[in-house]
Design a protein around this motif. Structure first.
Motif, short mmCIF file in Angstrom:
data_model
loop_
_atom_site.label_atom_id
_atom_site.label_comp_id
_atom_site.label_asym_id
_atom_site.label_seq_id
_atom_site.Cartn_x
_atom_site.Cartn_y
_atom_site.Cartn_z
N GLN A 41 0.83 -1.21 0.00
CA GLN A 41 0.00 0.00 0.00
C GLN A 41 0.86 1.25 0.00
O GLN A 41 0.56 2.24 -0.67
CB GLN A 41 -0.91 0.01 1.23
CG GLN A 41 -2.08 -0.96 1.16
CD GLN A 41 -2.92 -0.91 2.42
OE1 GLN A 41 -2.39 -0.97 3.53
NE2 GLN A 41 -4.23 -0.80 2.25
N LEU A 42 1.97 1.19 0.73
CA LEU A 42 2.90 2.31 0.76
C LEU A 42 3.48 2.54 -0.63
O LEU A 42 3.66 3.68 -1.07
CB LEU A 42 4.02 2.02 1.76
CG LEU A 42 4.72 3.21 2.41
CD1 LEU A 42 3.73 4.08 3.17
CD2 LEU A 42 5.84 2.73 3.34
N GLY A 43 3.74 1.44 -1.34
CA GLY A 43 4.22 1.56 -2.72
C GLY A 43 3.19 2.19 -3.63
O GLY A 43 3.52 3.00 -4.50
N TRP A 44 1.90 1.84 -3.42
CA TRP A 44 0.84 2.44 -4.22
C TRP A 44 0.72 3.94 -3.94
O TRP A 44 0.51 4.74 -4.87
CB TRP A 44 -0.50 1.76 -3.94
CG TRP A 44 -0.67 0.47 -4.71
CD1 TRP A 44 -0.64 -0.79 -4.21
CD2 TRP A 44 -0.84 0.33 -6.13
NE1 TRP A 44 -0.80 -1.71 -5.22
CE2 TRP A 44 -0.93 -1.04 -6.41
CE3 TRP A 44 -0.94 1.24 -7.18
CZ2 TRP A 44 -1.10 -1.54 -7.70
CZ3 TRP A 44 -1.12 0.75 -8.47
CH2 TRP A 44 -1.20 -0.62 -8.71
N PHE A 338 4.44 6.99 -15.85
CA PHE A 338 3.82 5.68 -15.64
C PHE A 338 4.86 4.66 -15.17
O PHE A 338 4.57 3.80 -14.33
CB PHE A 338 3.15 5.19 -16.92
CG PHE A 338 1.90 5.94 -17.28
CD1 PHE A 338 0.97 6.28 -16.32
CD2 PHE A 338 1.65 6.31 -18.60
CE1 PHE A 338 -0.18 6.97 -16.64
CE2 PHE A 338 0.49 7.01 -18.94
CZ PHE A 338 -0.42 7.33 -17.96
N SER A 339 6.05 4.75 -15.73
CA SER A 339 7.12 3.84 -15.33
C SER A 339 7.41 3.97 -13.84
O SER A 339 7.57 2.97 -13.13
CB SER A 339 8.39 4.15 -16.14
OG SER A 339 9.49 3.45 -15.63
N THR A 340 7.49 5.20 -13.37
CA THR A 340 7.79 5.43 -11.96
C THR A 340 6.62 4.99 -11.08
O THR A 340 6.83 4.51 -9.95
CB THR A 340 8.11 6.91 -11.71
OG1 THR A 340 9.03 7.36 -12.71
CG2 THR A 340 8.74 7.12 -10.35
N ALA A 341 5.39 5.15 -11.59
CA ALA A 341 4.22 4.68 -10.84
C ALA A 341 4.27 3.17 -10.66
O ALA A 341 3.97 2.65 -9.57
CB ALA A 341 2.95 5.08 -11.57
N VAL A 342 4.65 2.46 -11.70
CA VAL A 342 4.77 1.00 -11.61
C VAL A 342 5.94 0.61 -10.71
O VAL A 342 5.87 -0.37 -9.96
CB VAL A 342 4.95 0.39 -13.02
CG1 VAL A 342 5.28 -1.09 -12.94
CG2 VAL A 342 3.68 0.60 -13.86
N ALA A 343 7.02 1.40 -10.78
CA ALA A 343 8.22 1.10 -9.99
C ALA A 343 7.92 1.08 -8.49
O ALA A 343 8.50 0.28 -7.75
CB ALA A 343 9.31 2.12 -10.29
N GLY A 344 7.00 1.96 -8.03
CA GLY A 344 6.70 2.04 -6.60
C GLY A 344 6.26 0.71 -6.01
O GLY A 344 6.94 0.17 -5.12
N PRO A 345 5.14 0.13 -6.48
CA PRO A 345 4.72 -1.16 -5.92
C PRO A 345 5.67 -2.31 -6.23
O PRO A 345 5.80 -3.24 -5.42
CB PRO A 345 3.33 -1.39 -6.55
CG PRO A 345 3.25 -0.46 -7.70
CD PRO A 345 4.13 0.70 -7.38
N VAL A 346 6.34 -2.27 -7.39
CA VAL A 346 7.30 -3.34 -7.71
C VAL A 346 8.46 -3.34 -6.71
O VAL A 346 8.87 -4.39 -6.20
CB VAL A 346 7.83 -3.21 -9.15
CG1 VAL A 346 8.99 -4.18 -9.40
CG2 VAL A 346 6.71 -3.47 -10.16
#
Length: 394
Positions: A41-44, A338-346
């Motif tokens: 959730q923190l990643g999201w 978008f890449s950085t958004a995906v990077a967070g939860p990954v």
């Protein structure tokens, strides 16, 4: 129209954008406790701003010609102010996520507006000017990070830190007020909409688009986690991880502010190819650091390696695809967001699965791929006579 005032106001708008990233990076631990969030959730939450960022950059590219750059940037100021207030009064994860998306939309409108604005105002010096403009992203991280750390030492909470963003937002809104804005370069040259969309189908543009996913994830992904990782691994009682973020971005600010000419001396393609291995080394060494000195040294390598990437990718897009106008810049910028958004939860998943110390070494595979791809583009350019800047009136 006052080009210098527009340039300075653009820098302050980017400063506000960067402060949102710095402050959110600093308060992630506080948000985790206050809202009872797990690491995913923190990643999201860390990536939420990038979803709004990416969508608004993407649509902002079209809105830029439709509404004009001035209206777009004034909407950004409204979004920044509203997003801060929504965050401060959030009561649960959903509301916090939504508020962060609003700030992300404002950030995206800033990015969608200032990039074509500067490319239009400084047509003969695009990449160097964009690098100088984007010095204020790491500059804003430094300002936001130092203030956030100071607020922590004073015992002030995350709400007070978020309210700091209201100051630059009000300043850049006032500076843009009543200013006349130029038409975008593409629109002024009379390039048709069909020709603009045609630029997006060119093979090299598709390569640049794909690589922006890698460069942004390498540059901005770790920025959302280094503070947290440092505090956990070093058991920092002062919560000094934010100072590591300040250190990284201070180096990036200096390189962008005073080293923008490198993109012209080496070419944007070559600059990215030769700095990617430095970024990979920095990421790998950070995971092996067991003292603050080693962590800061590894972070310095990461900063040097990634310092020029975001503005250089935009400069490359503007110089090689000028008929793509604001849309081409928006598509590439959105890819980075978008890449950085995906990077967070990954990266959150990597943290949960392999531990904090292994997140960044595993991430080092991305700059290795970047070095290989841009090395190939460099040799293709060289075989065709070297890097060439295309002119919209050609």
């Amino acid at each position: 129209m006052n080009p210098q005032r527009l340039f300075v106001a653009s820098c302050i708008a980017l400063l506000a954008t960067a402060m949102s990233f710095a402050i959110r990076g600093d308060i992630m631990g506080e948000l985790e406790l206050a809202f009872g969030l797990d690491k995913v959730q923190l990643g999201w939450i860390s990536g939420a701003a990038f979803w709004g960022f990416g969508l608004s950059i993407l649509f902002g590219g079209t809105l830029c010609d439709l509404l004009g750059m001035g209206r777009l940037l004034k909407l950004a100021a409204v979004g920044h102010i509203a997003g801060v207030l929504l965050t401060v009064f959030a009561t649960d994860f959903t509301m916090l996520f939504a508020a962060t998306v609003v700030i992300g939309i404002a950030n995206g409108f800033v990015e969608a507006g200032i990039n074509p604005l500067i490319a239009t105002l400084y047509r003969q010096d695009k990449t160097a000017r964009l690098v100088k403009l984007h010095a204020w992203f790491p500059g804003g991280i430094v300002v936001g990070g130092v203030l956030a750390f100071a607020f922590t030492q004073l015992g002030l909470g995350w709400q007070a830190k978020m309210l700091l963003m209201l100051v630059p937002s009000a300043v850049y809104a006032a500076m843009f007020f009543a200013q006349r804005f130029p038409d975008s370069e593409r629109k002024a040259a009379g390039v048709s909409t069909a020709a603009m969309y045609g630029e997006l189908k060119r093979p090299l543009f598709l390569v640049v688009f794909a690589c922006m996913w890698l460069t942004a994830a390498t540059e901005l992904g770790p920025g959302q986690w280094v503070s947290n990782i440092f505090n956990e691994v070093m058991h920092s009682t002062l919560q000094a991880g934010v100072l590591l973020l300040v250190w990284i971005n201070g180096i990036m600010y200096a390189l962008r502010q005073f080293g923008g000419g490198l993109a012209h001396r080496l070419s944007p393609v070559t600059l990215i190819a030769v700095t990617a291995p430095i970024a990979a080394l920095g990421l790998w060494l950070f995971g092996r650091a067991d003292t603050p000195v080693l962590a800061f040294a590894a972070a310095a390598l990461l900063a040097v390696g990634t310092a020029f990437w975001w503005p250089t990718m935009l400069g490359l897009t503007s110089e090689r695809f000028p008929r793509g106008g604001a849309l081409a810049l928006a598509v590439v910028g959105a890819a980075g967001a978008f890449s950085t958004a995906v990077a967070g939860p990954v990266m959150g998943w990597i943290n949960n699965t392999y531990g904090a110390a292994n997140v960044l070494p595993l991430w080092a595979v991305l700059p290795v791929a970047i070095a290989l791809i841009f090395g190939i583009v460099h040799w293709v350019d060289r075989a065709r006579g070297g890097y060439r800047i295309e002119r919209v009136d050609a």
